[in-house]
Design a protein around this motif. Structure first.
Motif, PDB file in Angstrom:
ATOM      1  N   UNK A   1       0.876  -0.679   0.271  1.00  0.00           N
ATOM      2  CA  UNK A   1       0.592  -0.002   0.110  1.00  0.00           C
ATOM      3  C   UNK A   1       0.848   1.109  -0.053  1.00  0.00           C
ATOM      4  N   UNK A   2       2.075   0.562   0.807  1.00  0.00           N
ATOM      5  CA  UNK A   2       2.600   2.480   0.241  1.00  0.00           C
ATOM      6  C   UNK A   2       3.373   2.743  -0.698  1.00  0.00           C
ATOM      7  N   UNK A   3       3.152   1.813  -1.482  1.00  0.00           N
ATOM      8  CA  UNK A   3       3.633   2.390  -3.036  1.00  0.00           C
ATOM      9  C   UNK A   3       2.532   2.180  -3.795  1.00  0.00           C
ATOM     10  N   UNK A   4       1.299   2.196  -3.564  1.00  0.00           N
ATOM     11  CA  UNK A   4       0.437   1.970  -4.556  1.00  0.00           C
ATOM     12  C   UNK A   4      -0.811   3.218  -4.500  1.00  0.00           C
ATOM     13  N   UNK A   5      -0.612   3.182  -3.359  1.00  0.00           N
ATOM     14  CA  UNK A   5      -1.894   4.480  -3.030  1.00  0.00           C
ATOM     15  C   UNK A   5      -1.165   5.264  -3.842  1.00  0.00           C
ATOM     16  N   UNK A   6       0.104   5.823  -3.377  1.00  0.00           N
ATOM     17  CA  UNK A   6       0.777   7.221  -4.158  1.00  0.00           C
ATOM     18  C   UNK A   6       0.670   7.430  -5.379  1.00  0.00           C
ATOM     19  N   UNK A   7       0.895   5.979  -5.875  1.00  0.00           N
ATOM     20  CA  UNK A   7       0.422   5.773  -8.013  1.00  0.00           C
ATOM     21  C   UNK A   7      -0.802   6.312  -7.829  1.00  0.00           C
ATOM     22  N   UNK A   8      -2.090   5.629  -7.155  1.00  0.00           N
ATOM     23  CA  UNK A   8      -2.808   5.484  -7.216  1.00  0.00           C
ATOM     24  C   UNK A   8      -3.647   7.359  -7.633  1.00  0.00           C
ATOM     25  N   UNK A   9      -2.393   7.312  -6.332  1.00  0.00           N
ATOM     26  CA  UNK A   9      -3.280   9.712  -6.162  1.00  0.00           C
ATOM     27  C   UNK A   9      -2.539  10.176  -7.286  1.00  0.00           C
ATOM     28  N   UNK A  10      -1.548   9.934  -7.673  1.00  0.00           N
ATOM     29  CA  UNK A  10      -0.524  10.766  -8.491  1.00  0.00           C
ATOM     30  C   UNK A  10      -1.544  10.200 -10.089  1.00  0.00           C
ATOM     31  N   UNK A  11      -2.051   9.308 -10.411  1.00  0.00           N
ATOM     32  CA  UNK A  11      -2.793   8.368 -11.648  1.00  0.00           C
ATOM     33  C   UNK A  11      -4.323   9.534 -11.608  1.00  0.00           C
ATOM     34  N   UNK A  12      -4.127   9.253 -10.666  1.00  0.00           N
ATOM     35  CA  UNK A  12      -5.705  10.483 -10.541  1.00  0.00           C
ATOM     36  C   UNK A  12      -5.855  11.584 -11.157  1.00  0.00           C
ATOM     37  N   UNK A  13      -4.358  12.326  -9.803  1.00  0.00           N
ATOM     38  CA  UNK A  13      -3.870  13.915 -10.203  1.00  0.00           C
ATOM     39  C   UNK A  13      -3.774  13.696 -11.637  1.00  0.00           C
ATOM     40  N   UNK A  14      -2.986  13.030 -12.509  1.00  0.00           N
ATOM     41  CA  UNK A  14      -2.546  13.175 -13.972  1.00  0.00           C
ATOM     42  C   UNK A  14      -3.248  13.294 -14.565  1.00  0.00           C
ATOM     43  N   UNK A  15      -4.894  12.739 -14.462  1.00  0.00           N
ATOM     44  CA  UNK A  15      -5.875  11.666 -15.061  1.00  0.00           C
ATOM     45  C   UNK A  15      -7.130  13.801 -15.178  1.00  0.00           C
ATOM     46  N   UNK A  16      -7.386  13.535 -14.538  1.00  0.00           N
ATOM     47  CA  UNK A  16      -7.623  15.193 -13.798  1.00  0.00           C
ATOM     48  C   UNK A  16      -7.300  16.264 -14.508  1.00  0.00           C
ATOM     49  N   UNK A  17      -6.547  16.796 -14.550  1.00  0.00           N
ATOM     50  CA  UNK A  17      -5.076  17.836 -14.977  1.00  0.00           C
ATOM     51  C   UNK A  17      -4.461  17.544 -16.494  1.00  0.00           C
ATOM     52  N   UNK A  18      -4.682  16.678 -17.239  1.00  0.00           N
ATOM     53  CA  UNK A  18      -5.383  16.107 -18.326  1.00  0.00           C
ATOM     54  C   UNK A  18      -5.331  17.123 -19.555  1.00  0.00           C
ATOM     55  N   UNK A  19      -4.622  17.306 -20.566  1.00  0.00           N
ATOM     56  CA  UNK A  19      -4.630  18.536 -21.598  1.00  0.00           C
ATOM     57  C   UNK A  19      -5.874  17.906 -21.931  1.00  0.00           C
ATOM     58  N   UNK A  20      -6.499  16.645 -22.408  1.00  0.00           N
ATOM     59  CA  UNK A  20      -7.882  16.590 -22.847  1.00  0.00           C
ATOM     60  C   UNK A  20      -8.929  16.921 -22.635  1.00  0.00           C
ATOM     61  N   UNK A  21      -9.014  16.817 -20.863  1.00  0.00           N
ATOM     62  CA  UNK A  21      -9.520  17.081 -20.075  1.00  0.00           C
ATOM     63  C   UNK A  21     -10.023  18.859 -19.802  1.00  0.00           C
ATOM     64  N   UNK A  22      -9.220  19.054 -19.837  1.00  0.00           N
ATOM     65  CA  UNK A  22      -9.025  20.539 -19.340  1.00  0.00           C
ATOM     66  C   UNK A  22      -9.210  21.859 -21.104  1.00  0.00           C
ATOM     67  N   UNK A  23      -9.371  20.707 -22.450  1.00  0.00           N
ATOM     68  CA  UNK A  23      -9.768  21.400 -23.418  1.00  0.00           C
ATOM     69  C   UNK A  23     -11.061  20.991 -23.734  1.00  0.00           C
TER      70      UNK A  23
END
Length: 240
Positions: free
Chosen positions: A137-159
């Motif tokens: 979980x020490x690696x999986x949880x940060x990886x999930x949070x990072x993926x969530x952040x990157x998807x939300x702030x992706x250029x496609x969704x911004x546009x």
């Protein structure tokens, strides 16, 4: 989902492989028999996946990756989630139905919701895949949070969200012309007191008389009595 400190409940590799095959077969059958879930939205030639299609992919990815994590010995942390293959497929189906329901919302409300759902489910998918690969979980949880952040702030969704808001700002209330030769039937929902869209309002029909046919999609209609309606569909009835 979290990694279990105890050994996997599958006593040997044969049982684990059987579980994986059962889950994969069930998921493939359901996805193959539900092509409507993957119906394409209106997109430009170079737009790639639409916001809805991204959310659909993340919804199914969450359930599939949960199955992989369970097969690898992880434990589902949410007691409300059924960990059987059929339960995981049913959960994915409920998410897809939810995405179809928000298709009824105006685009400026629909796209932000699709963006948030994609971010949430995408983060869970990344977390599950890390657990399935043997991470803690020490690696999986940060990886999930990072993926969530990157998807939300992706250029496609911004546009996509910016385009939806810009389009909404260009909309104008449709008003009745004083003279008419055309009768159009509109399917409408009354707006809230503040004029915003109300998805729970009763869908009703009104007849509108205009000079010319309504060639483009009508988004809102302002009745002569001052009531504002959001238009969900329209059809031509008669012409003079």
């Amino acid at each position: 989902m979290r990694r279990s400190a105890a050994p996997s409940h599958t006593p040997n590799g044969l049982l684990a492989a059987t579980w994986r095959r059962r889950f994969a077969a069930t998921a493939l059958v359901v996805c193959a028999t539900n092509p409507a879930a993957w119906a394409a939205e209106d997109t430009s030639a170079n737009a790639g996946l639409s916001p809805k299609q991204v959310a659909q992919t993340m919804a199914i990815g969450d359930s599939l990756s949960t199955g992989l994590g369970l097969a690898a010995g992880a434990v589902e942390a949410n007691p409300l989630v059924s960990t059987t293959p059929l339960g995981l497929v049913a959960l994915a189906g409920m998410k897809l139905l939810m995405l179809n329901e928000i298709d009824k919302y105006p685009e400026e409300q629909r796209v932000p919701l699709q963006r948030k759902m994609s971010s949430f489910w995408g983060g869970l998918t990344a977390n599950n895949l890390m657990l399935a690969a043997g991470a803690t979980g020490g690696l999986a949880i940060p990886a999930g949070l990072l993926a969530s952040y990157m998807i939300y702030n992706s250029e496609k969704f911004e546009q996509a969200e910016a385009a939806a808001l810009a389009k909404a700002n260009q909309k104008h209330d449709f008003r009745v012309s004083p003279t008419y030769t055309v009768v159009t039937e509109l399917s409408v929902r009354p707006a809230k007191a503040d004029g915003s869209y109300d998805p729970d309002a009763t869908l009703t029909t009104v007849e509108v008389k205009t000079t010319n046919p309504l060639l483009a999609k009508v988004n809102t209609y302002l009745h002569p009595d001052g009531t504002k309606y959001y238009v969900e569909g329209h059809r031509l009835k008669t012409t003079g």
